[in-house]
Design a protein around this motif. Structure first.
Motif, short mmCIF file in Angstrom:
data_model
loop_
_atom_site.label_atom_id
_atom_site.label_comp_id
_atom_site.label_asym_id
_atom_site.label_seq_id
_atom_site.Cartn_x
_atom_site.Cartn_y
_atom_site.Cartn_z
N ASP A 125 119.36 17.83 -23.54
CA ASP A 125 117.97 17.40 -23.69
C ASP A 125 117.16 18.42 -24.47
OD1 ASP A 125 118.50 15.11 -22.28
OD2 ASP A 125 117.72 15.85 -20.37
N ALA A 126 117.43 19.71 -24.25
CA ALA A 126 116.71 20.75 -24.98
C ALA A 126 117.03 20.68 -26.48
CB ALA A 126 117.07 22.12 -24.42
N SER A 127 118.29 20.42 -26.82
CA SER A 127 118.66 20.29 -28.23
C SER A 127 117.95 19.11 -28.88
CB SER A 127 120.18 20.13 -28.37
OG SER A 127 120.86 21.31 -27.98
N ILE A 128 117.83 18.01 -28.15
CA ILE A 128 117.12 16.85 -28.68
C ILE A 128 115.64 17.16 -28.86
CG2 ILE A 128 116.40 14.48 -28.16
CD1 ILE A 128 119.27 14.75 -29.11
N LEU A 129 115.08 17.94 -27.94
CA LEU A 129 113.69 18.36 -28.05
C LEU A 129 113.47 19.17 -29.33
CD1 LEU A 129 110.83 18.69 -26.82
CD2 LEU A 129 111.70 20.69 -25.61
N PHE A 130 114.35 20.11 -29.61
CA PHE A 130 114.23 20.91 -30.83
C PHE A 130 114.38 20.04 -32.07
CE2 PHE A 130 116.34 24.25 -27.96
CZ PHE A 130 115.12 24.58 -27.39
N LEU A 131 115.30 19.07 -32.00
CA LEU A 131 115.50 18.15 -33.12
C LEU A 131 114.24 17.33 -33.36
CD1 LEU A 131 117.58 16.97 -35.15
CD2 LEU A 131 118.14 15.26 -33.41
N ALA A 132 113.60 16.87 -32.29
CA ALA A 132 112.37 16.08 -32.42
C ALA A 132 111.26 16.91 -33.07
CB ALA A 132 111.92 15.58 -31.04
N MET A 133 111.19 18.18 -32.73
CA MET A 133 110.17 19.05 -33.34
C MET A 133 110.34 19.13 -34.85
SD MET A 133 110.21 22.15 -30.55
CE MET A 133 109.62 21.91 -28.87
N VAL A 134 111.58 19.32 -35.28
CA VAL A 134 111.86 19.47 -36.71
C VAL A 134 111.64 18.15 -37.45
CG1 VAL A 134 113.64 20.03 -38.40
CG2 VAL A 134 113.46 21.36 -36.30
N VAL A 135 112.12 17.06 -36.89
CA VAL A 135 112.00 15.76 -37.54
C VAL A 135 110.54 15.35 -37.64
CG1 VAL A 135 112.53 13.30 -37.33
CG2 VAL A 135 114.31 15.00 -36.88
N LEU A 136 109.77 15.59 -36.59
CA LEU A 136 108.35 15.21 -36.60
C LEU A 136 107.58 15.99 -37.66
CD1 LEU A 136 105.84 13.81 -35.48
CD2 LEU A 136 105.71 15.59 -33.73
N GLY A 137 107.75 17.29 -37.68
CA GLY A 137 107.01 18.10 -38.63
C GLY A 137 107.51 17.97 -40.05
N LEU B 293 105.99 14.70 -41.01
CA LEU B 293 104.54 14.63 -41.08
C LEU B 293 103.95 15.59 -42.11
CD1 LEU B 293 102.04 13.32 -39.80
CD2 LEU B 293 102.02 15.18 -38.12
N PHE B 294 104.35 16.85 -42.07
CA PHE B 294 103.73 17.85 -42.95
C PHE B 294 103.98 17.57 -44.43
CE2 PHE B 294 103.69 21.91 -45.20
CZ PHE B 294 102.42 22.37 -44.87
N SER C 45 111.72 18.36 -41.81
CA SER C 45 112.82 19.32 -41.90
C SER C 45 112.84 20.05 -43.24
CB SER C 45 114.16 18.62 -41.67
OG SER C 45 114.37 17.61 -42.66
N GLY C 46 112.19 19.48 -44.25
CA GLY C 46 112.19 20.11 -45.57
C GLY C 46 111.10 21.13 -45.76
N SER C 47 110.49 21.59 -44.67
CA SER C 47 109.39 22.54 -44.77
C SER C 47 109.43 23.48 -43.57
CB SER C 47 108.04 21.81 -44.83
OG SER C 47 106.96 22.69 -44.66
N VAL C 48 109.28 24.77 -43.83
CA VAL C 48 109.20 25.75 -42.74
C VAL C 48 107.95 25.50 -41.92
CG1 VAL C 48 109.00 28.20 -42.19
CG2 VAL C 48 110.52 27.46 -44.03
N TRP C 49 106.83 25.23 -42.60
CA TRP C 49 105.59 24.93 -41.89
C TRP C 49 105.71 23.64 -41.09
CZ3 TRP C 49 102.07 28.47 -41.19
CH2 TRP C 49 101.90 29.49 -42.13
N GLY C 50 106.50 22.70 -41.58
CA GLY C 50 106.68 21.43 -40.87
C GLY C 50 107.33 21.63 -39.52
N ALA C 51 108.35 22.50 -39.46
CA ALA C 51 109.01 22.78 -38.18
C ALA C 51 108.04 23.42 -37.21
CB ALA C 51 110.21 23.69 -38.41
N LEU C 52 107.20 24.31 -37.71
CA LEU C 52 106.22 24.99 -36.86
C LEU C 52 105.18 24.01 -36.33
CD1 LEU C 52 105.12 27.61 -35.68
CD2 LEU C 52 103.96 28.02 -37.85
N ILE C 53 104.65 23.18 -37.22
CA ILE C 53 103.64 22.20 -36.81
C ILE C 53 104.23 21.15 -35.88
CG2 ILE C 53 102.15 20.36 -37.70
CD1 ILE C 53 101.66 22.12 -40.16
N GLY C 54 105.46 20.74 -36.15
CA GLY C 54 106.12 19.78 -35.27
C GLY C 54 106.28 20.33 -33.86
#
Length: 340
Positions: A244-256, A312-313, A258-267
């Protein structure tokens, strides 16, 4: 000139973000939100590493929670059981996940895409099982207790504002390092691998080397997050390092994005905000449990993949650039008309 502008924008963004981190505890004083912000920083370190792996190397990992757990348990055993200083255990907590990533990447160098994702999923399951069953070292499912606090120059870094600043200090370091990688020759090579590994190989890019390096780096970032988490919580259990934790991290990257460092942070920040909202709703409505939070994460993943495949970003950034370009072209046309 364009490269210089990109560098100025990069450092300006880091400076603004660092100032926002600095003033946050003075604006939001409640301990609950400060703790959530600290956890967001820990997760952001993992998400940035995963974003580099997914968005630039084009590899999907479902086992970041395994590296996260290895970093946490490594420092726990070294400090609580063997009596080491937490600062001495820090490089070991980074080395062990990186070494495991090297071994895994070397043995599975021919895998990519979904096949690599399944391999990392298996790794996560194996590591979680070891954390539960290796009771002599990890204390089993009941958890590992007695993890010492961090001390720096005789000052104890307690939970709250001190630990918040420590975590986000490391986030800023990881952010700067990642931005430098992205805007370097290595970053260009990684983007070419993401677009077409075959074309990159034909142009002389050592794709295996770069993918291995970024995989190891993402694992070391996760190990750093585990080190921070262990010394913040003082006790850990295998339940924090599940699939579940791995899926949570994946959701953060996909939402923000994955093609942006800032996107992962904002996600990461957005996902943590969703978690806070669900927690607040759960206090008012008993039928909203912690499992409802996973439903929300799954729904977010589905909606983003369908409507915002780039995240998103990057999408918002493209809209903003298009708006500025449109306004600039209108001004140019008006000036040209006025001259005529």
């Amino acid at each position: 000139m364009k490269l210089q502008g990109v560098q100025q924008t990069k450092w300006m963004g880091v400076l603004v973000f660092a100032l926002a981190i600095l003033v946050f505890p003075f604006i939001v004083t409640q301990s609950f939100y400060l703790t959530q912000a600290t956890f967001a920083g820990i997760y952001a370190i993992i998400a940035i590493g995963l974003g580099l792996l997914m968005g630039y190397a084009g590899q999907i990992s479902l086992g970041q929670a395994a590296f996260y757990g290895i970093g946490a348990y490594t420092t726990s055993v070294l400090t609580a059981t063997m009596g080491w200083s937490p600062w001495v255990s820090l490089p070991i907590a980074l080395l062990f996940p990186g070494l495991l990533a090297f071994i895994m990447g070397y043995t599975m160098s021919r895998l990519s895409g979904y096949y690599l994702a399944m391999a990392t999923l298996a790794l996560g399951i194996i590591v979680h099982t070891l954390l539960v069953e290796w009771r002599g070292v990890t204390k089993g499912a009941s958890g590992f207790f007695g993890i010492p606090q961090l001390n720096l120059f005789g000052y104890t870094i307690n939970q709250g504002i001190p630990y918040y600043y420590l975590v986000w200090f490391f986030v800023i370091i990881v952010l700067i390092l990642s931005l430098n990688i992205v805007h370097s020759r290595v970053g260009r090579a990684l983007r070419s691998i993401h677009d077409s590994e075959i074309a990159s190989s034909s142009m002389g890019v050592n794709t295996s080397k770069y993918k291995m390096q970024i995989f190891i780096l993402s694992a070391m970032f996760a190990g750093l997050a585990g080190w921070l988490f262990a010394h913040m919580s003082y006790s850990i259990s295998p339940a924090a390092f599940t699939f579940d934790a791995s899926i949570l991290f994946l959701a953060m990257v996909v939402l923000g994005g994955s093609g942006s460092v800032w996107g992962a942070l904002i996600g990461t920040l957005l996902i943590r905000m969703v978690g806070i909202v669900v927690h607040m709703l759960g206090e008012k409505f008993p039928f909203i449990t912690s499992d409802f939070e996973h439903v929300i994460y799954g729904l977010i993943l589905m909606l983003v993949v369908i409507f915002l495949p780039r995240g998103l970003f990057p999408t918002v950034a493209d809209w903003f650039d298009a708006l500025l370009t449109k306004r600039s072209s209108k001004k140019s046309m008006l000036k040209l008309a006025a001259k005529r």
